[in-house]
Design an enzyme around this catalytic site. Structure first.
Site, PDB file in Angstrom:
ATOM      1  N   GLU A 103       0.810  -1.215   0.000  1.00  0.00           N
ATOM      2  CA  GLU A 103       0.000   0.000   0.000  1.00  0.00           C
ATOM      3  C   GLU A 103       0.846   1.269   0.000  1.00  0.00           C
ATOM      4  OE1 GLU A 103      -3.051   2.272   3.113  1.00  0.00           O
ATOM      5  OE2 GLU A 103      -1.906   0.488   3.715  1.00  0.00           O
ATOM      6  N   THR A 126       2.537  -7.975  -0.630  1.00  0.00           N
ATOM      7  CA  THR A 126       2.366  -7.838   0.812  1.00  0.00           C
ATOM      8  C   THR A 126       1.862  -9.152   1.386  1.00  0.00           C
ATOM      9  OG1 THR A 126       1.093  -6.794   2.600  1.00  0.00           O
ATOM     10  CG2 THR A 126       0.093  -6.775   0.426  1.00  0.00           C
ATOM     11  N   ILE A 127       2.424  -9.570   2.502  1.00  0.00           N
ATOM     12  CA  ILE A 127       1.919 -10.773   3.155  1.00  0.00           C
ATOM     13  C   ILE A 127       0.520 -10.525   3.713  1.00  0.00           C
ATOM     14  CG2 ILE A 127       4.237 -11.580   3.730  1.00  0.00           C
ATOM     15  CD1 ILE A 127       3.611 -10.855   6.681  1.00  0.00           C
ATOM     16  N   ASP A 128       0.135  -9.252   3.873  1.00  0.00           N
ATOM     17  CA  ASP A 128      -1.154  -8.919   4.485  1.00  0.00           C
ATOM     18  C   ASP A 128      -2.338  -9.153   3.550  1.00  0.00           C
ATOM     19  OD1 ASP A 128       0.427  -8.053   6.579  1.00  0.00           O
ATOM     20  OD2 ASP A 128       0.334  -5.943   5.987  1.00  0.00           O
ATOM     21  N   ARG A 163      -2.747 -26.162  28.560  1.00  0.00           N
ATOM     22  CA  ARG A 163      -2.740 -24.715  28.741  1.00  0.00           C
ATOM     23  C   ARG A 163      -3.257 -24.039  27.478  1.00  0.00           C
ATOM     24  NH1 ARG A 163       3.609 -24.578  28.389  1.00  0.00           N
ATOM     25  NH2 ARG A 163       3.484 -24.470  30.680  1.00  0.00           N
ATOM     26  N   ARG A 172      -1.477  -6.375  10.064  1.00  0.00           N
ATOM     27  CA  ARG A 172      -1.850  -4.983  10.319  1.00  0.00           C
ATOM     28  C   ARG A 172      -3.367  -4.854  10.511  1.00  0.00           C
ATOM     29  NH1 ARG A 172       1.892  -1.684  10.833  1.00  0.00           N
ATOM     30  NH2 ARG A 172       0.411   0.022  10.845  1.00  0.00           N
ATOM     31  N   GLU A 222      -2.477  -9.151  14.764  1.00  0.00           N
ATOM     32  CA  GLU A 222      -1.818  -8.123  15.560  1.00  0.00           C
ATOM     33  C   GLU A 222      -2.662  -6.853  15.689  1.00  0.00           C
ATOM     34  OE1 GLU A 222       1.818  -7.253  13.529  1.00  0.00           O
ATOM     35  OE2 GLU A 222       0.816  -6.629  11.678  1.00  0.00           O
ATOM     36  N   VAL A 273       9.150 -14.012  11.279  1.00  0.00           N
ATOM     37  CA  VAL A 273       9.362 -15.335  10.685  1.00  0.00           C
ATOM     38  C   VAL A 273       8.367 -15.568   9.550  1.00  0.00           C
ATOM     39  CG1 VAL A 273       7.807 -16.610  12.236  1.00  0.00           C
ATOM     40  CG2 VAL A 273       9.768 -17.772  11.228  1.00  0.00           C
ATOM     41  N   ARG A 275       7.630 -13.518   7.266  1.00  0.00           N
ATOM     42  CA  ARG A 275       8.118 -12.841   6.060  1.00  0.00           C
ATOM     43  C   ARG A 275       9.270 -13.579   5.383  1.00  0.00           C
ATOM     44  NH1 ARG A 275       6.186  -7.963   5.318  1.00  0.00           N
ATOM     45  NH2 ARG A 275       5.448  -6.673   7.041  1.00  0.00           N
TER      46      ARG A 275
END
Length: 342
Positions: A103, A126-128, A163, A172, A222, A273, A275
């Site tokens: 972007e 972009t990995i996004d 657990r 993002r 995230e 990691v 990326r």
């Protein structure tokens, strides 16, 4: 024609595949000459470049990262940035730029092309997976594969200790990586930025999983946010494009789950990691096709455009259109995943 190539923003698997395809086709079929600008937009700003010929791109198809380097440099925030870029291109007799980025990097390319007569062709990276004009960006498939493998591995350690394990992934303000890897990895809760989450509901899903004698995996993007709060951040520093550095919601959520349910909880932040490393077969295929079509656009002087995937076709769209808005997760896709929560 003498053509410049740059890779900007965060690195991701597949960048070298684009560079290889651009150079191979550009040299072999069109007789063009290529220059690689180092470290993203910093390259043309500072005149940092190196020749790109066929020997230079041999063997780089399976390599992660980018052989010409990248950065988050924003020339629009640098004094006389546009003038310096234009001077560099004129001095080095570069007639066009192939800009490979997400972007922000492509946003600069759109401004340069539309407002400053700098001939640019964009390639979506972009990995996004958050560029609206293309069905997929390269880098995304590899990131999802890495995250899915991590979730698979975490199931066994979660079960061994009974657990909660919270896995924080990148993305993002778009939840594509969280949704795809969470669903593929059998997560019991998936949290994305597009849907604010209720901590009490998350705790109820966690408790339900324990009642079935299984340990829960919570996957959170995230940028996911609780209903009663804002982004949870480790720090509030900004990058060159004014974006806050994300990460922190995973650790915060694990503490909340442990406090409210009494069950032990741990966090794994996958971070960069996602990326790195070898691109998947899909990303190599997509990045290669993008590169081939990008050099076609340059040869035809169809500037101000970006190559994009639509179905199985590679098409051209205005760069400005591609960067006008983020592509976010459709609520219907998130609802499908909800069947497996708890």
């Amino acid at each position: 024609m003498r053509v410049g190539v740059l890779t900007g923003g965060g690195d991701c698997p597949g960048l070298n595949a684009v560079i290889r395809a651009v150079v191979r086709k550009g040299v072999q079929e069109y007789g063009h000459e290529f220059v690689g600008y180092r470290a993203g937009w910093r390259g043309p700003l500072e005149g940092r470049s190196a020749p790109l010929d066929i020997p230079a791109v041999r063997g780089i198809l399976p390599r992660g990262g980018t052989i010409i380097g990248s950065s988050r440099t924003n020339p629009l925030k640098v004094e006389n940035g546009i003038r310096r870029i234009k001077d560099t291109l004129a001095r080095q007799e570069v007639e066009a730029l192939i800009v490979i980025g997400g972007e922000d990097t492509l946003g600069v390319a759109a401004r340069l092309s539309d407002e400053h007569a700098v001939p640019c062709v964009g390639v979506p990276k972009t990995i996004d997976n958050d560029l609206s004009a293309t069905d997929y960006t390269f880098g995304f498939d590899t990131a999802v594969g890495i995250a899915t493998e991590a979730i698979d591995r975490l199931h066994t350690t979660a079960e061994s200790h009974m657990r909660v394990l919270v896995v924080e992934v990148m993305g993002r303000h778009a939840g594509w990586i969280a949704l795809h890897s969470g669903l593929a990895g059998g997560a019991n809760v998936i949290l994305i930025p597009e849907q604010r989450f209720d901590v009490d509901q998350v705790c109820a899903w966690v408790t339900s999983r324990f009642r079935a004698s299984y340990a829960p995996i919570v996957v959170t993007a995230e940028g996911a946010m609780p209903k009663d709060g804002d982004l949870v951040l480790k720090d509030g520093t900004l990058d060159a494009f004014g974006h806050v550095r994300l990460s922190g919601v995973g650790e915060w959520l694990a503490k909340e789950i442990e406090k409210r349910t009494g069950n032990e909880a741990r966090t794994t932040v996958l971070g960069h990691v996602q990326r790195g490393g070898t691109p998947s077969a899909f990303d190599r295929w997509l990045a290669t096709r993008f590169g081939l079509h990008a050099v076609d656009a340059v040869h035809e002087r169809d500037f101000g455009t970006m190559v994009a995937l639509r179905g199985t076709d590679i098409v051209r769209v205005p760069i400005a259109e591609a960067t006008a808005r983020l592509k976010t997760v459709d609520p219907r896709l998130y609802d499908e995943a909800g069947v497996f929560f708890g």
